[in-house]
Design an enzyme around this catalytic site. Structure first.
Site, short mmCIF file in Angstrom:
data_model
loop_
_atom_site.label_atom_id
_atom_site.label_comp_id
_atom_site.label_asym_id
_atom_site.label_seq_id
_atom_site.Cartn_x
_atom_site.Cartn_y
_atom_site.Cartn_z
N LYS A 64 81.72 105.30 127.73
CA LYS A 64 83.11 105.28 128.17
C LYS A 64 83.73 103.97 127.71
O LYS A 64 83.22 102.90 128.03
CB LYS A 64 83.19 105.40 129.70
CG LYS A 64 84.62 105.41 130.21
CD LYS A 64 84.69 105.69 131.69
CE LYS A 64 86.13 105.75 132.15
NZ LYS A 64 86.24 106.08 133.58
N ASP A 168 88.43 108.24 144.11
CA ASP A 168 89.10 109.15 143.17
C ASP A 168 88.31 110.46 143.09
O ASP A 168 88.04 110.96 142.00
CB ASP A 168 89.24 108.50 141.80
CG ASP A 168 90.28 109.22 140.92
OD1 ASP A 168 91.16 109.91 141.49
OD2 ASP A 168 90.20 109.11 139.69
#
Length: 326
Positions: A64, A168
């Site tokens: 990422k 989240d």
């Protein structure tokens, strides 16, 4: 980049999602908040530092890439990555290392400084599962949905015990390995919690935010996680995403909590059991302290029964595989 998920740390506990979907392209994805933006790459380059791990993922890794605004921002992101590397749980995507990578501007790409985080690869996410099942005009069995709920709740129980809230939770941040193992990932918004009502920020995806988050109240971010988990449970049962509704559930609840909850629950298929409906209603209580903890979700009879059934199925499958190998 796509690929199959690594089942590192999985011990055949039955929390495997069998959807008949086969292998879907698309692995651990998501973007970070603030000045950073996330993307995924299949290769490592740049200067390595931080949370290097001596463990390897059986089925590969993804990287990422988080764009940093400046060196200070990069340093903060690396510090967060090293905190994530300490998480070790079979229901959590494993973070293995971080490194810096600088790119120069070109006609097709902006230059910049990137923090790259190496993590285990997963095959797909719950959002893609929901889209595929809905396109087939099918439903996910309630027991399968409750196993997924149990898996995510177990991961959250571990995180919350470590003093970490995810902040989240959404279907796009819950991943599946090819084997069917469910894993919670994309902790880009995770923050430490001291165990009290501490958070004043508004991190998270808007339609999954709790009422107190919308109001900017001081709160316990663990209760935010449980609210969002309730929305994911509703999505799995109804095959309708939170963002497809007119206004968020939290916003409607701020006007009339009981009416909003009743209307929301009416969107569920008629076959959903009363026990699951009650659990779902508790997860989206307007008052944060009335929501169940991750531990209490795991203790719910319907969840325990679904998890036990999954373990029996996994044991039977293992026995059949062993017999076939003899």
């Amino acid at each position: 980049s796509g690929g199959e998920g690594a089942g590192a740390g999985s011990k055949g506990d039955g929390t495997r999602l069998s959807t008949g979907l086969g292998s879907n392209s698309g692995s651990n994805s998501g973007s970070s908040s603030g000045p950073r933006s996330g993307s995924n790459s299949g290769s490592n380059s740049g200067s390595s530092s931080g949370c290097d791990s001596d463990e390897d993922s059986e089925d590969g890794v993804v990287v990422k890439m988080i764009r940093a605004a400046d060196v200070n921002d990069a340093s903060e992101a690396q510090a967060e990555a090293r905190e994530l590397c300490r998480l070790r749980h079979p229901g959590i995507v494993r973070y293995m290392s971080d490194f810096l990578h600088a790119t120069q501007a070109s006609p097709t790409q902006d230059g910049g400084l990137w923090v790259c985080i190496t993590m285990e690869r997963c095959d797909t996410d719950l959002r893609r599962v929901i889209e595929t099942v809905r396109a087939r005009r099918a439903r996910l069995p309630e027991r399968t949905v409750l196993r997924v709920l149990g898996r995510v709740a177990a991961a959250l129980r571990y995180c919350h015990a470590q003093g970490l809230a995810h902040r989240d939770i959404k279907s796009q941040n819950i991943f599946l390995c090819r084997s069917g193992v469910v894993k919670l990932g994309d902790f880009g918004l995770a923050r430490e919690t001291s165990g009290g009502d501490t958070s004043l920020t508004t991190a998270g995806t808007d339609c999954y935010k709790s009422p107190e988050s919308l109001l900017g109240e001081r709160r316990d971010p663990r209760a935010d996680d449980m609210w969002s988990l309730g929305l994911v449970l509703h999505e799995l049962l109804s095959l309708r995403f939170a963002w497809q509704s007119s206004g968020s559930l939290a916003a409607h609840m701020l006007r009339d909590s009981e009416q909003a909850a009743r209307a929301w629950l009416r969107r569920l298929p008629k076959g959903v059991s009363a026990a699951t409906r009650r659990l779902l209603r508790r997860l989206v209580e307007r008052e944060p302290k009335r929501r169940p903890t991750a531990e209490q979700v795991l203790a719910a009879e319907a969840v325990r029964a679904a998890m036990a059934s999954g373990r029996r199925q996994a044991a039977a499958a293992a026995a059949a595989a062993a017999a076939a190998a003899e």
